[in-house]
Scaffold this active site. Structure first.
Site, PDB file in Angstrom:
ATOM      1  N   GLU A 193       0.936  -1.324  -0.124  1.00  0.00           N
ATOM      2  CA  GLU A 193      -0.004  -0.049  -0.084  1.00  0.00           C
ATOM      3  C   GLU A 193       0.720   1.225   0.023  1.00  0.00           C
ATOM      4  OE1 GLU A 193      -3.127  -0.019   3.035  1.00  0.00           O
ATOM      5  OE2 GLU A 193      -3.984  -1.801   1.787  1.00  0.00           O
ATOM      6  N   GLU A 313      -4.968  -8.850  -0.469  1.00  0.00           N
ATOM      7  CA  GLU A 313      -5.705  -8.527   0.884  1.00  0.00           C
ATOM      8  C   GLU A 313      -7.420  -8.370   0.382  1.00  0.00           C
ATOM      9  OE1 GLU A 313      -4.634  -5.461   3.324  1.00  0.00           O
ATOM     10  OE2 GLU A 313      -2.601  -6.113   3.032  1.00  0.00           O
TER      11      GLU A 313
HETATM   12  O1  AHR Z   1      -5.064  -6.334   6.725  1.00  0.00           O
HETATM   13  C1  AHR Z   1      -4.879  -5.035   7.680  1.00  0.00           C
HETATM   14  C2  AHR Z   1      -4.425  -4.036   6.923  1.00  0.00           C
HETATM   15  O2  AHR Z   1      -5.169  -3.448   6.048  1.00  0.00           O
HETATM   16  C3  AHR Z   1      -3.095  -4.067   6.403  1.00  0.00           C
HETATM   17  O3  AHR Z   1      -2.203  -4.240   7.051  1.00  0.00           O
HETATM   18  C4  AHR Z   1      -2.969  -3.108   5.191  1.00  0.00           C
HETATM   19  O4  AHR Z   1      -2.048  -3.400   4.032  1.00  0.00           O
HETATM   20  C5  AHR Z   1      -4.539  -2.862   4.996  1.00  0.00           C
HETATM   21  O5  AHR Z   1      -4.444  -1.419   4.776  1.00  0.00           O
END
Ligand code: AHR
Length: 509
Positions: A193, A313
């Site tokens: 990110e 994710e």
């Molecule tokens: O999964 C939780 C968080 O969400 C992670 O650390 C991040 O990459 C995302 O914003």
């Protein structure tokens, strides 16, 4: 009884047989297999966050909780049944503050660091412990490197430490730390990110950073990780797919599902009303268009299809229910199982371009497989969805057409009633997965496989009376899959899918 006339369906020109009115009809063309559904689509994400690692998975070798070299036996045993193919580690946002040298060498000499505002990163789980875990699981490794607070040298050294053969100084250090043989890293991510917690940078700047870092990730030819670039929205995909051609295997995106309309009103994991049932499912279905938008950009910049879209994710993110428990801890209900299944179907549709996803996260964080409380453990409905879909790992997707689908409407929202996906698994059988999104009405589904007479179907169904049915430490078996079977009558197979259900069956041809 009304009979629907034979008709041709565009997808694979499937000839559908006659079925009764009121039935949804599903036609599968097993003669025209599509791309393989990479087993990595069923990957998982384990981050140093809350009790995601410490307590939830790792208790240390001296704990009273039964463990193997520190990893909980109950949790590892349960995860093994999911055939977890890939684990992403150590973050997430944590990756961009993680210094790998803190996590190697004698455990009692490792520093305790700040993580998430408090000193709770004890570094007991580092590189060697992570590889021990994935060895026990039979999974492959997706290691995420630190761009945010790291350096090219540090990342280069980590990759050398993990992958180099005996001669290198870092390989010798690895051997002194107990592992002479190189580790195998399937994927290595450069930052996470980068538009946010990874450094708040712009895509062009990251493209330069990536090239700089990637240049120095040296691994022996026979043990080279595939390198992943950290993406964002379609602008990021556009820049990265243009600038990093030939230097990246994939661009990662993150897509979470909330129940409410905004992050401020995300909604609760339990006790929700039907309006948040439908909004959650409607929100999760949006990932299909999001994937299509990214793939349209990729197709323009990467017509050779060398760059994959990695969704590293995804899953539900609800309001914190119990801040005292852990960061991003949330309960998990039947609704989450449907979210998982709907996402699987969408990933299968894009199997040719989406070779890997990792759900957030494995244990005690967000849409988890497993919840723990000290020595207790429960399996969540999402766990069962992953277990039911194991046959889809490395299966060959099959074209499927749905005719006369029901729709499920509440207020101004309407979503398809039935979602389905089919594949020929490695055991040779055709598997059909079905979701009925309607929380009140069962649905009859007529199933036809072109060119064969289907004799019956056997598998599992996951459903319950309550939309938020879930397992607790007091009642850990409140919701779990039940056996399901159906026989064909007069050459036609009809399956009754209960309301609010996920079903996976093997078809008997
Ligand atoms: O999964 C939780 C968080 O969400 C992670 O650390 C991040 O990459 C995302 O914003």
């Amino acid at each position: 009884m009304n009979i629907i006339k034979h008709s041709l369906v565009v997808l694979g020109m499937i000839v559908a047989p006659a079925f009764a009115a009121g039935q949804v009809s599903i036609s599968i063309d097993a003669g025209k297999p599509g791309p393989v559904i990479n087993k990595y689509v069923y990957g998982q994400f384990a981050e140093h966050l809350g009790t995601g690692i410490y307590g939830g998975m790792w208790v240390g070798p001296k704990s009273n909780i039964p463990n193997t070299r520190g990893w909980r036996n109950d949790v590892v045993g349960a995860l093994k049944a999911l055939h977890v193919p890939l684990v992403r580690w150590p973050g997430g946002c944590f990756a961009d503050t993680y210094h790998w040298r803190d996590g190697v060498g004698p455990q009692d000499k490792r520093p305790h660091n700040v993580n998430g505002g408090s000193v709770d990163e004890i570094n007991a789980v580092g590189t060697h412990e992570f590889f021990d875990l994935i060895d026990m699981l039979g999974a492959d490794a997706y290691v995420n490197g630190n761009v945010g607070t790291g350096s090219v040298q540090e990342m280069s050294d980590w990759v050398e430490y993990m992958t180099a053969d005996g001669g290198s100084p870092l390989a010798r250090l690895r051997a002194r730390n107990g592992h002479a043989k190189p580790f195998k890293v399937a994927y290595f991510g450069i930052g996470n990110e980068m538009w946010g917690c990874g450094g708040n940078v712009k895509p062009d700047y990251y493209a330069n950073l990536y090239s700089n870092y990637e240049t120095f990730l040296r691994a022996p030819k026979h043990n080279k990780p595939k390198i992943i670039a950290s993406g964002g929205d379609t602008t990021w995909t556009g820049v990265l797919s243009k600038e990093l051609k030939g230097r990246t295997t994939g661009i990662s995106i993150h897509q979470y599902t909330i129940a409410g309309a905004t992050w401020e009103t995300k909604g609760a994991a339990l006790g929700f009303k039907e309006d948040e049932w439908i909004s959650t499912l409607a929100n999760t279905l949006k990932i299909d268009q999001i994937i299509k938008d990214h793939l349209a950009v990729l197709d323009k910049n990467d017509p050779e299809k060398k760059i994959g879209l990695m969704i590293d994710e995804w899953g539900t993110w609800y309001a914190d229910a119990d801040a005292s428990n852990s960061a991003l801890y949330q309960q998990n209900s039947l609704r989450d199982a449907l979210v998982a299944a709907l996402n699987f179907h969408i990933f299968h549709e894009h199997a040719g371009r989406v070779p890997m996803t990792t759900i957030a996260q494995m244990v005690n964080v967000l849409q988890a497989m497993i919840l723990t409380d000290k020595e207790k453990m429960v399996l969540t409905p999402t766990y069962y969805a992953f277990q039911m879909y194991v046959p889809f790992q490395d299966a060959r997707s099959l074209p499927l057409a749905i005719r006369d689908n029901t729709s499920y409407t509440l207020g101004a929202s309407t979503i398809p009633g039935v979602s389905a996906s089919a594949a020929r698994a490695r055991d040779g059988k055709v598997y059909l997965a079905l979701v009925n999104t309607d929380p009140s009405r069962a649905v009859d589904v007529a199933v036809n496989v072109a060119g064969t007479r289907v004799k019956g179907a056997t598998g599992k169904v996951l459903t319950s009376a309550a939309m938020d049915a879930h397992n607790t430490f007091q009642n850990p078996q409140a919701i779990k899959p039940a056996a399901f079977s159906a026989r064909a009558a007069s050459g036609n197979l009809s399956i009754k899918v209960p309301a609010k259900a996920v079903m996976v069956v093997a078809l008997e041809e």
